[in-house]
Design an enzyme around this catalytic site. Structure first.
Site, PDB file in Angstrom:
ATOM      1  N   ASN A   9      56.703 -45.642  21.178  1.00  0.00           N
ATOM      2  CA  ASN A   9      56.241 -46.137  22.474  1.00  0.00           C
ATOM      3  C   ASN A   9      55.385 -47.397  22.237  1.00  0.00           C
ATOM      4  O   ASN A   9      54.354 -47.323  21.572  1.00  0.00           O
ATOM      5  CB  ASN A   9      55.433 -45.024  23.154  1.00  0.00           C
ATOM      6  N   PHE A  10      55.821 -48.508  22.787  1.00  0.00           N
ATOM      7  CA  PHE A  10      55.114 -49.781  22.547  1.00  0.00           C
ATOM      8  C   PHE A  10      53.862 -49.918  23.418  1.00  0.00           C
ATOM      9  O   PHE A  10      53.070 -50.827  23.231  1.00  0.00           O
ATOM     10  CB  PHE A  10      56.051 -50.967  22.803  1.00  0.00           C
ATOM     11  N   LYS A  11      53.719 -49.048  24.422  1.00  0.00           N
ATOM     12  CA  LYS A  11      52.587 -49.102  25.367  1.00  0.00           C
ATOM     13  C   LYS A  11      52.386 -50.540  25.852  1.00  0.00           C
ATOM     14  O   LYS A  11      53.360 -51.226  26.142  1.00  0.00           O
ATOM     15  CB  LYS A  11      51.335 -48.510  24.712  1.00  0.00           C
ATOM     16  N   GLY A  27      48.913 -38.907  17.578  1.00  0.00           N
ATOM     17  CA  GLY A  27      48.347 -39.025  16.240  1.00  0.00           C
ATOM     18  C   GLY A  27      49.360 -39.011  15.106  1.00  0.00           C
ATOM     19  O   GLY A  27      48.975 -38.984  13.941  1.00  0.00           O
ATOM     20  N   ILE A  56      45.751 -38.438  21.353  1.00  0.00           N
ATOM     21  CA  ILE A  56      46.499 -39.691  21.508  1.00  0.00           C
ATOM     22  C   ILE A  56      45.671 -40.863  20.986  1.00  0.00           C
ATOM     23  O   ILE A  56      44.499 -41.006  21.326  1.00  0.00           O
ATOM     24  CB  ILE A  56      46.902 -39.918  22.990  1.00  0.00           C
ATOM     25  N   HIS A  59      53.951 -40.088  31.540  1.00  0.00           N
ATOM     26  CA  HIS A  59      53.133 -40.217  30.328  1.00  0.00           C
ATOM     27  C   HIS A  59      51.676 -39.963  30.686  1.00  0.00           C
ATOM     28  O   HIS A  59      51.234 -40.260  31.801  1.00  0.00           O
ATOM     29  CB  HIS A  59      53.304 -41.620  29.717  1.00  0.00           C
ATOM     30  N   ALA A  65      53.075 -43.909  18.864  1.00  0.00           N
ATOM     31  CA  ALA A  65      52.803 -45.293  19.260  1.00  0.00           C
ATOM     32  C   ALA A  65      51.969 -46.007  18.203  1.00  0.00           C
ATOM     33  O   ALA A  65      52.482 -46.794  17.410  1.00  0.00           O
ATOM     34  CB  ALA A  65      52.096 -45.322  20.612  1.00  0.00           C
ATOM     35  N   SER A  66      50.664 -45.713  18.161  1.00  0.00           N
ATOM     36  CA  SER A  66      49.762 -46.531  17.350  1.00  0.00           C
ATOM     37  C   SER A  66      50.090 -46.503  15.867  1.00  0.00           C
ATOM     38  O   SER A  66      49.885 -47.495  15.168  1.00  0.00           O
ATOM     39  CB  SER A  66      48.306 -46.098  17.574  1.00  0.00           C
ATOM     40  N   GLU A  82      52.207 -33.949  24.499  1.00  0.00           N
ATOM     41  CA  GLU A  82      51.222 -34.751  23.771  1.00  0.00           C
ATOM     42  C   GLU A  82      49.813 -34.379  24.238  1.00  0.00           C
ATOM     43  O   GLU A  82      49.430 -34.708  25.372  1.00  0.00           O
ATOM     44  CB  GLU A  82      51.426 -36.246  24.067  1.00  0.00           C
TER      45      GLU A  82
HETATM   46  O1  G3P Z   1      53.602 -41.872  23.804  1.00  0.00           O
HETATM   47  C1  G3P Z   1      53.074 -41.798  22.526  1.00  0.00           C
HETATM   48  C2  G3P Z   1      51.645 -41.522  22.532  1.00  0.00           C
HETATM   49  O2  G3P Z   1      50.959 -41.338  23.683  1.00  0.00           O
HETATM   50  C3  G3P Z   1      51.014 -41.084  21.289  1.00  0.00           C
HETATM   51  O3  G3P Z   1      50.256 -42.170  20.908  1.00  0.00           O
HETATM   52  O4  G3P Z   1      49.129 -43.596  19.346  1.00  0.00           O
HETATM   53  O5  G3P Z   1      48.794 -41.138  19.251  1.00  0.00           O
HETATM   54  O6  G3P Z   1      50.960 -42.106  18.521  1.00  0.00           O
HETATM   55  P1  G3P Z   1      49.749 -42.252  19.424  1.00  0.00           P
END
Ligand code: G3P
Length: 215
Positions: A8-10, A175, A145, A92, A196-197, A140
């Site tokens: 997810n590129f957010k 995470g 997150i 989301h 994402a991150s 999630e």
């Molecule tokens: O949609 C993916 C997300 O909300 C998780 O984010 O940065 O924890 O991988 P992250």
């Protein structure tokens, strides 16, 4: 079925506009090199740019529950499909859609031919959404997150419960950074991960993808 990895590129600067294209190409390269199922979810404004440059599946991050017409500034499901998206995330944690609106968005997105990844904050919420027959329910926990501790290590019991209680193919996220995070999720019965991150904000996204794919 190969494990599904959706990045997810957010609205990360590192994954916006030109950078979205660059990151999607890295994802495509990693998918090809490892014969992996990597998909990207990008901002609506980047869908055409990304989808016209890569062959991996591109998802929208959100669509609105609207028909073509008088809806200035909203995201029309038919439009993201026309620009090259094959699916969309919905609900989301950072872009929730309350009850009826979510059902309507699912209906409209399906009519537009989009696959749907329905996000849920809890197992219970995911279980309640499964009747909408999405491609995946993605659970999630919001508190994880954007952090460095993954759902797989912090709360493996959640994944087990989700597999048991959610009557739809399951993704888990929050995470996720390492192949071990992915391995645990798969071993507990998830079909893949949403992250994402760990990739978008990595110093070296290529290396981050390589690490994830050391499965
Ligand atoms: O949609 C993916 C997300 O909300 C998780 O984010 O940065 O924890 O991988 P992250």
């Amino acid at each position: 079925m190969k494990p599904v990895i959706i990045v997810n590129f957010k609205t990360y600067a590192q994954a916006t506009g030109e950078n979205a294209e660059r990151l999607a190409k890295l994802c495509e390269r990693a998918a090809k090199q490892h014969d992996a199922d990597i998909r990207v979810a990008v901002q609506a404004a980047d869908i055409y740019r990304v989808a016209s440059k890569v062959s991996i599946p591109v998802y929208a991050e959100h669509v609105d529950p609207i028909d073509p017409g008088q809806n200035t500034g909203f995201i029309l499901p038919e439009d993201v499909e026309a620009e090259g998206a094959v699916g969309t995330l919905l609900n989301h944690s950072e872009h929730r859609l309350p009850g009826k609106q979510l059902e309507e968005a699912v209906r409209q997105a399906k009519e537009a031919g989009l696959k749907i990844v329905l996000c849920a904050r809890t197992v219970e919420e995911g279980a309640a959404l499964a009747h909408l027959s999405p491609e995946f329910v993605a659970v999630e926990p919001p508190e994880l997150i954007g952090g460095t501790v993954s759902v797989s290590t912090a709360n493996p019991a959640l994944i087990k419960d989700a597999v048991r209680l959610i009557d739809a193919p399951l993704l888990v996220g929050a995470g996720v950074h390492t192949a071990e995070d992915v391995r645990i999720a798969l071993a507990l019965g998830a079909k893949g991960v949403l992250l994402a991150s760990g990739v978008a904000k990595a110093k070296d996204p290529h290396e981050a993808l390589e690490e994830l794919l050391r499965l």
